[in-house]
Scaffold this active site. Structure first.
Site, PDB file in Angstrom:
ATOM      1  N   CYS A   1       0.761  -1.224   0.171  1.00 18.11           N
ATOM      2  CA  CYS A   1       0.201  -0.110   0.178  1.00 18.11           C
ATOM      3  C   CYS A   1       0.862   1.244   0.026  1.00 18.11           C
ATOM      4  O   CYS A   1       1.930   1.311   0.642  1.00 18.11           O
ATOM      5  CB  CYS A   1      -0.848   0.029   1.161  1.00 18.11           C
ATOM      6  SG  CYS A   1      -2.073   1.470   1.179  1.00 18.11           S
TER       7      CYS A   1
ATOM      8  N   HIS B   1      -9.004  -3.480  -2.398  1.00 13.17           N
ATOM      9  CA  HIS B   1      -7.983  -2.606  -1.751  1.00 13.17           C
ATOM     10  C   HIS B   1      -8.674  -1.144  -1.743  1.00 13.17           C
ATOM     11  O   HIS B   1      -8.619  -0.557  -0.598  1.00 13.17           O
ATOM     12  CB  HIS B   1      -6.517  -2.727  -2.198  1.00 13.17           C
ATOM     13  CG  HIS B   1      -5.668  -2.211  -1.691  1.00 13.17           C
ATOM     14  ND1 HIS B   1      -4.703  -2.432  -1.274  1.00 13.17           N
ATOM     15  CD2 HIS B   1      -5.439  -0.831  -1.250  1.00 13.17           C
ATOM     16  CE1 HIS B   1      -3.665  -1.671  -0.608  1.00 13.17           C
ATOM     17  NE2 HIS B   1      -4.113  -0.686  -0.734  1.00 13.17           N
ATOM     18  N   GLU B   2      -8.841  -0.601  -2.892  1.00 15.30           N
ATOM     19  CA  GLU B   2      -9.222   1.006  -2.883  1.00 15.30           C
ATOM     20  C   GLU B   2     -10.489   1.053  -2.375  1.00 15.30           C
ATOM     21  O   GLU B   2     -10.863   2.207  -1.583  1.00 15.30           O
ATOM     22  CB  GLU B   2      -8.908   1.297  -4.442  1.00 15.30           C
ATOM     23  CG  GLU B   2      -7.547   1.156  -5.044  1.00 15.30           C
ATOM     24  CD  GLU B   2      -6.804   1.927  -4.249  1.00 15.30           C
ATOM     25  OE1 GLU B   2      -6.829   2.971  -3.540  1.00 15.30           O
ATOM     26  OE2 GLU B   2      -5.419   1.404  -4.305  1.00 15.30           O
TER      27      GLU B   2
ATOM     28  N   HIS C   1     -10.127   1.328   1.409  1.00  9.27           N
ATOM     29  CA  HIS C   1      -9.675   2.619   1.999  1.00  9.27           C
ATOM     30  C   HIS C   1     -10.786   3.717   2.334  1.00  9.27           C
ATOM     31  O   HIS C   1     -10.613   4.495   3.164  1.00  9.27           O
ATOM     32  CB  HIS C   1      -8.714   3.167   0.745  1.00  9.27           C
ATOM     33  CG  HIS C   1      -7.259   2.972   0.914  1.00  9.27           C
ATOM     34  ND1 HIS C   1      -6.549   3.304   2.140  1.00  9.27           N
ATOM     35  CD2 HIS C   1      -6.499   2.314   0.039  1.00  9.27           C
ATOM     36  CE1 HIS C   1      -5.417   2.931   1.961  1.00  9.27           C
ATOM     37  NE2 HIS C   1      -5.298   2.338   0.875  1.00  9.27           N
TER      38      HIS C   1
END
Length: 221
Positions: free
Chosen positions: A131, A173-174, A177
């Site tokens: 990351c 993953h994004e 976030h």
């Protein structure tokens, strides 16, 4: 189960101020690192807090920062803006064997607003990932192999799209976030490695050597 993150305390005025500060800077902004509260807050859904031209400029800026890092995705909170906005793109040349094992194919540039994903099927995949907000580290994360992403385009149109393999990993993953979740929250912590140790010991298409040596995700009989 990953605990829910608190909502961002940013007001619309504070979001506007943060965006305008980014857009007026003469240099690319630094990527916010782990420990900053904005990365642990549930970003606010985009509903027109900034003008269309500002949104376009912010997306272009995020793409430039992502390329400069370099990375395959960047979320607005990583620039200190708690809006549900992320950019994705994967055009890196990768080892053909790794591309096959990881099911990694090129991903054209894609900005997404207010994304949500859900798994398609029950298959999972475990690979090292890193990351841009946890510089210098990598760890193995088990993620859904295939997901359906529902999101809005920068023009405000609703959209949905299926992703599989490495593209699905980037999407998860994004999107995480934007909900205050970092990959280490989902990681096999015994696999946590510095970039130098990963490059020296575990840089192979799969995770077999690392799993055996670091004792995580034991093989089922």
């Amino acid at each position: 189960m990953t605990p829910a993150s608190p909502p961002t305390p940013f007001s619309t005025a504070q979001i506007q101020e943060a965006v305008q500060e980014l857009l007026s800077a003469e240099t690319l902004p630094p990527i916010v690192q782990a420990g900053h509260p904005v990365l642990r807050q549930h970003a606010v859904a985009f509903n027109g807090q900034i003008r269309a031209d500002e949104l376009e400029q912010l997306i272009n800026l995020m793409r430039r920062v992502m390329h400069e890092a370099p990375g395959v995705g960047l979320a607005a909170p990583q620039l200190g803006v708690p809006l549900q906005l992320a950019v994705l793109e994967d055009q890196f040349d990768v080892d053909p064997e790794a591309a096959v094992v990881r099911n990694r194919t090129p991903l054209d540039f894609l900005p997404i607003l207010n994304p949500r994903y859900r798994p398609l099927g029950t298959d999972n995949a475990a690979f090292f990932e890193g990351c841009l907000s946890l510089s210098g580290l990598q760890a193995v994360v088990v993620r859904h192999e295939q997901v359906l992403l529902e999101f809005e385009t920068p023009g405000g149109a609703p959209a949905e799209r299926e992703f599989r393999g490495w593209q699905a990993r980037i999407v998860q993953h994004e999107t995480d976030h934007l909900h205050g979740i970092l990959y280490v929250d989902r990681a096999e912590l015994r696999s946590l490695s510095s970039n130098a140790e990963y490059a020296a010991r575990w840089a192979e298409p799969g995770i077999g050597k690392a799993r055996a040596a670091l004792d995580f995700l034991p093989e089922r009989p």
